[in-house]
Design a protein around this motif. Structure first.
Motif, mmCIF file in Angstrom:
data_model
loop_
_atom_site.group_PDB
_atom_site.id
_atom_site.type_symbol
_atom_site.label_atom_id
_atom_site.label_comp_id
_atom_site.label_asym_id
_atom_site.label_seq_id
_atom_site.Cartn_x
_atom_site.Cartn_y
_atom_site.Cartn_z
ATOM 1 N N THR A 6 -8.422 1.553 15.287
ATOM 2 C CA THR A 6 -7.420 0.763 14.475
ATOM 3 C C THR A 6 -8.255 -0.103 13.643
ATOM 4 O O THR A 6 -9.529 -0.496 13.630
ATOM 5 N N PHE A 7 -7.672 -0.500 12.455
ATOM 6 C CA PHE A 7 -8.187 -1.484 11.467
ATOM 7 C C PHE A 7 -6.824 -1.914 10.614
ATOM 8 O O PHE A 7 -6.034 -1.261 10.553
ATOM 9 N N SER A 8 -7.209 -3.129 10.224
ATOM 10 C CA SER A 8 -6.372 -3.660 8.871
ATOM 11 C C SER A 8 -7.125 -4.098 7.720
ATOM 12 O O SER A 8 -8.326 -4.372 7.786
ATOM 13 N N TRP A 9 -6.614 -3.747 6.595
ATOM 14 C CA TRP A 9 -7.287 -3.883 5.298
ATOM 15 C C TRP A 9 -6.477 -4.615 4.317
ATOM 16 O O TRP A 9 -5.728 -3.840 3.357
ATOM 17 N N PRO A 10 -6.602 -5.681 4.209
ATOM 18 C CA PRO A 10 -5.686 -6.576 3.638
ATOM 19 C C PRO A 10 -5.602 -6.048 1.804
ATOM 20 O O PRO A 10 -4.543 -6.261 0.928
ATOM 21 N N GLU A 11 -6.800 -5.630 1.423
ATOM 22 C CA GLU A 11 -7.151 -5.340 -0.112
ATOM 23 C C GLU A 11 -6.419 -3.899 -0.471
ATOM 24 O O GLU A 11 -6.101 -3.762 -1.849
ATOM 25 N N ILE A 12 -6.031 -2.962 0.425
ATOM 26 C CA ILE A 12 -5.585 -1.843 0.270
ATOM 27 C C ILE A 12 -3.965 -1.776 0.089
ATOM 28 O O ILE A 12 -3.277 -2.045 1.178
ATOM 29 N N PRO A 14 -0.112 -0.222 -1.109
ATOM 30 C CA PRO A 14 0.385 1.102 -0.891
ATOM 31 C C PRO A 14 -0.059 2.071 -2.308
ATOM 32 O O PRO A 14 -0.248 3.211 -1.974
ATOM 33 N N ASP A 15 -0.120 1.568 -3.322
ATOM 34 C CA ASP A 15 -0.658 2.323 -4.643
ATOM 35 C C ASP A 15 -2.018 2.810 -4.312
ATOM 36 O O ASP A 15 -2.288 3.894 -4.755
ATOM 37 N N VAL A 16 -2.997 1.928 -3.770
ATOM 38 C CA VAL A 16 -4.187 2.325 -3.669
ATOM 39 C C VAL A 16 -4.404 3.295 -2.475
ATOM 40 O O VAL A 16 -4.818 4.506 -2.573
ATOM 41 N N TYR A 17 -3.690 3.215 -1.371
ATOM 42 C CA TYR A 17 -3.586 4.208 -0.384
ATOM 43 C C TYR A 17 -3.144 5.527 -0.717
ATOM 44 O O TYR A 17 -3.741 6.715 -0.678
ATOM 45 N N ASP A 18 -1.910 5.528 -1.546
ATOM 46 C CA ASP A 18 -1.595 6.850 -2.099
ATOM 47 C C ASP A 18 -2.404 7.536 -3.194
ATOM 48 O O ASP A 18 -2.711 8.694 -3.220
ATOM 49 N N ALA A 19 -3.023 6.691 -4.049
ATOM 50 C CA ALA A 19 -4.198 7.335 -5.036
ATOM 51 C C ALA A 19 -5.522 7.888 -4.063
ATOM 52 O O ALA A 19 -5.502 9.119 -4.231
ATOM 53 N N VAL A 20 -5.861 7.260 -3.096
ATOM 54 C CA VAL A 20 -6.756 7.892 -2.270
ATOM 55 C C VAL A 20 -6.322 9.041 -1.384
ATOM 56 O O VAL A 20 -6.821 10.175 -1.574
ATOM 57 N N TRP A 40 0.707 1.896 8.172
ATOM 58 C CA TRP A 40 1.667 1.188 7.602
ATOM 59 C C TRP A 40 1.282 -0.056 6.705
ATOM 60 O O TRP A 40 0.187 -0.423 6.844
ATOM 61 N N PHE A 41 2.189 -0.711 6.273
ATOM 62 C CA PHE A 41 1.691 -1.896 5.456
ATOM 63 C C PHE A 41 2.620 -3.192 6.094
ATOM 64 O O PHE A 41 3.647 -3.111 6.426
ATOM 65 N N VAL A 42 1.714 -4.488 6.017
ATOM 66 C CA VAL A 42 2.164 -5.564 6.638
ATOM 67 C C VAL A 42 1.795 -6.702 5.570
ATOM 68 O O VAL A 42 0.390 -6.733 5.161
ATOM 69 N N ASN A 43 2.522 -7.417 4.920
ATOM 70 C CA ASN A 43 2.506 -8.141 3.823
ATOM 71 C C ASN A 43 1.465 -7.698 2.771
ATOM 72 O O ASN A 43 0.742 -8.433 2.182
ATOM 73 N N GLY A 44 1.747 -6.540 2.625
ATOM 74 C CA GLY A 44 1.179 -5.704 1.406
ATOM 75 C C GLY A 44 -0.006 -5.055 1.822
ATOM 76 O O GLY A 44 -0.700 -4.190 0.961
ATOM 77 N N GLY A 45 -0.827 -5.235 3.014
ATOM 78 C CA GLY A 45 -2.217 -4.917 3.281
ATOM 79 C C GLY A 45 -2.018 -3.601 4.510
ATOM 80 O O GLY A 45 -0.836 -3.394 5.132
ATOM 81 N N LEU A 46 -2.943 -3.032 4.476
ATOM 82 C CA LEU A 46 -2.804 -1.359 5.086
ATOM 83 C C LEU A 46 -3.452 -1.868 6.302
ATOM 84 O O LEU A 46 -4.225 -2.635 6.801
ATOM 85 N N SER A 47 -2.541 -1.236 7.469
ATOM 86 C CA SER A 47 -2.881 -1.375 8.769
ATOM 87 C C SER A 47 -2.858 0.443 9.310
ATOM 88 O O SER A 47 -1.956 0.967 8.706
ATOM 89 N N VAL A 48 -3.933 0.685 10.170
ATOM 90 C CA VAL A 48 -4.011 2.233 10.598
ATOM 91 C C VAL A 48 -4.396 2.356 11.789
ATOM 92 O O VAL A 48 -5.026 1.127 12.630
ATOM 93 N N MET A 49 -3.814 3.264 12.458
ATOM 94 C CA MET A 49 -4.198 3.733 13.855
ATOM 95 C C MET A 49 -4.341 5.122 13.853
ATOM 96 O O MET A 49 -3.659 6.123 13.265
#
Length: 101
Positions: A6-12, A14-20, A40-49
């Motif tokens: 798991t991780f959270s990545w505030p800089e990423i 939805p547009d960056v995620y989709d581009a990658v 998924w996104f929380v407050n605009g930042g990426l969360s992953v599991m």
């Protein structure tokens, strides 16, 4: 041993995620050792599991396929802090497959 990552990545965003995702094509060419990915996104930042066959599988995928696009092409400066946990059990509901969108 299979692991949950798991991780959270505030800089990423939805547009960056989709581009990658489009450049790396992990849905069309699944990474070796990847069992499951959810984002998924929380407050605009990426969360992953994710579930991976091992932590090494995850690290190899990041180094070989994600970093060259994210760091090289897109210039993302920050890094997430992934956490790994031994997987005890997984269940996939009958009939579930593929991406949600």
């Amino acid at each position: 041993m299979a692991v949950v990552m798991t991780f959270s990545w505030p800089e990423i965003t939805p547009d960056v995620y989709d581009a990658v995702r489009k450049k790396v094509r992990w849905e069309e060419d699944a990474p070796d050792g990847c069992v499951l990915h959810a984002a998924w996104f929380v407050n605009g930042g990426l969360s992953v599991m994710d579930i991976w066959e091992s932590e090494d599988h995850f690290n190899r995928f990041i180094e070989a396929r994600i970093a060259p696009v994210l760091k090289g092409e897109l210039g993302v400066q920050s890094d997430p802090e992934p956490k790994f946990y031994p997987l005890h059990r997984r269940f996939v509901a009958p009939g579930v497959s593929g991406a949600s969108s």
